[in-house]
Design a protein around this motif. Sequence first.
Motif, PDB file in Angstrom:
ATOM      1  N   UNK A 155     -32.354 -39.436  25.186  1.00  0.00           N
ATOM      2  CA  UNK A 155     -33.162 -39.415  23.966  1.00  0.00           C
ATOM      3  C   UNK A 155     -32.381 -40.063  22.819  1.00  0.00           C
ATOM      4  N   UNK A 156     -31.102 -39.725  22.708  1.00  0.00           N
ATOM      5  CA  UNK A 156     -30.274 -40.297  21.645  1.00  0.00           C
ATOM      6  C   UNK A 156     -30.100 -41.806  21.819  1.00  0.00           C
ATOM      7  N   UNK A 157     -29.944 -42.260  23.051  1.00  0.00           N
ATOM      8  CA  UNK A 157     -29.832 -43.703  23.292  1.00  0.00           C
ATOM      9  C   UNK A 157     -31.095 -44.412  22.811  1.00  0.00           C
ATOM     10  N   UNK A 158     -32.260 -43.834  23.097  1.00  0.00           N
ATOM     11  CA  UNK A 158     -33.522 -44.422  22.631  1.00  0.00           C
ATOM     12  C   UNK A 158     -33.579 -44.474  21.110  1.00  0.00           C
ATOM     13  N   UNK A 159     -33.143 -43.401  20.461  1.00  0.00           N
ATOM     14  CA  UNK A 159     -33.195 -43.334  19.002  1.00  0.00           C
ATOM     15  C   UNK A 159     -32.219 -44.312  18.353  1.00  0.00           C
ATOM     16  N   UNK A 160     -31.027 -44.413  18.913  1.00  0.00           N
ATOM     17  CA  UNK A 160     -29.953 -45.190  18.292  1.00  0.00           C
ATOM     18  C   UNK A 160     -30.027 -46.676  18.623  1.00  0.00           C
TER      19      UNK A 160
END
Length: 255
Positions: free
Chosen positions: A109-114
Amino acid sequence: MLIENIKSCCTDTKANISIVLKDLTNDRWIYTLNENRIVSSASTIKILIMIEALNQVLEGKYQLKQKVRIKEEDKVGFSIVKDLTADYYNYVDLITLMIIVSDNTATNILIDLLGYDNINKMAEKLGLKNTILSRKMLEFKAIKEGRQNCTSPMDMAIIMESIYRKQILSHDMCELMTGILKKQKYKDCLGRFFSEDVKIAHKTGSLKNLSHDIGIFYLGSIDYLLGMFVTEASSDIEAKEIIGKVSKVVYDYYS
């Protein structure tokens, strides 16, 4: 004597071993072995993701207490989030879960956001020569295509020391990252032979026949950084045992 004892822990194995050991209190390298070897990062890459996640907080893109929605189709294995029913998580809680239990859903999820580009630009900004994020966690199609997340022991040492010395992002963000790293739940590598009283800020990473752990030990009289990256072991269990033995030798020497 210390270096000889470290070497003796690494002789009776066919595993490929890399070591970085630095006395942080006196700013002195004690021992390195294959420190620039490029290895599969496993979950140690999550330290870099944490740094960029907090960088984007400083940039105003996200807030620590901001709610992030996780859909059912976003959930992957090796994840506490996958087993829970909550639909929303605080941004900072996703970062924490990614580090302390290596939660893969939180990581993805963080990879998608960042964004991949931003994470890899942060690696460049930090002066990391061998670290790149090429895929998400458990992205099997990418693995088959040969896309791997890579790093080197020295790269990981650079970012851990930068956090320790509060030289990146901000003083408060480094304090936050250190606090999260100290809550690490996987203690079967560097912390294998120690009680909960031994303070270590660290991050592990394991795959088949591979185990890594890098962290900072806070002994009161001295702080030191120890990173162990073991690949091509007969099993990840053997790799963890090697890390644990070296860690015990170093700890006994300094304590």
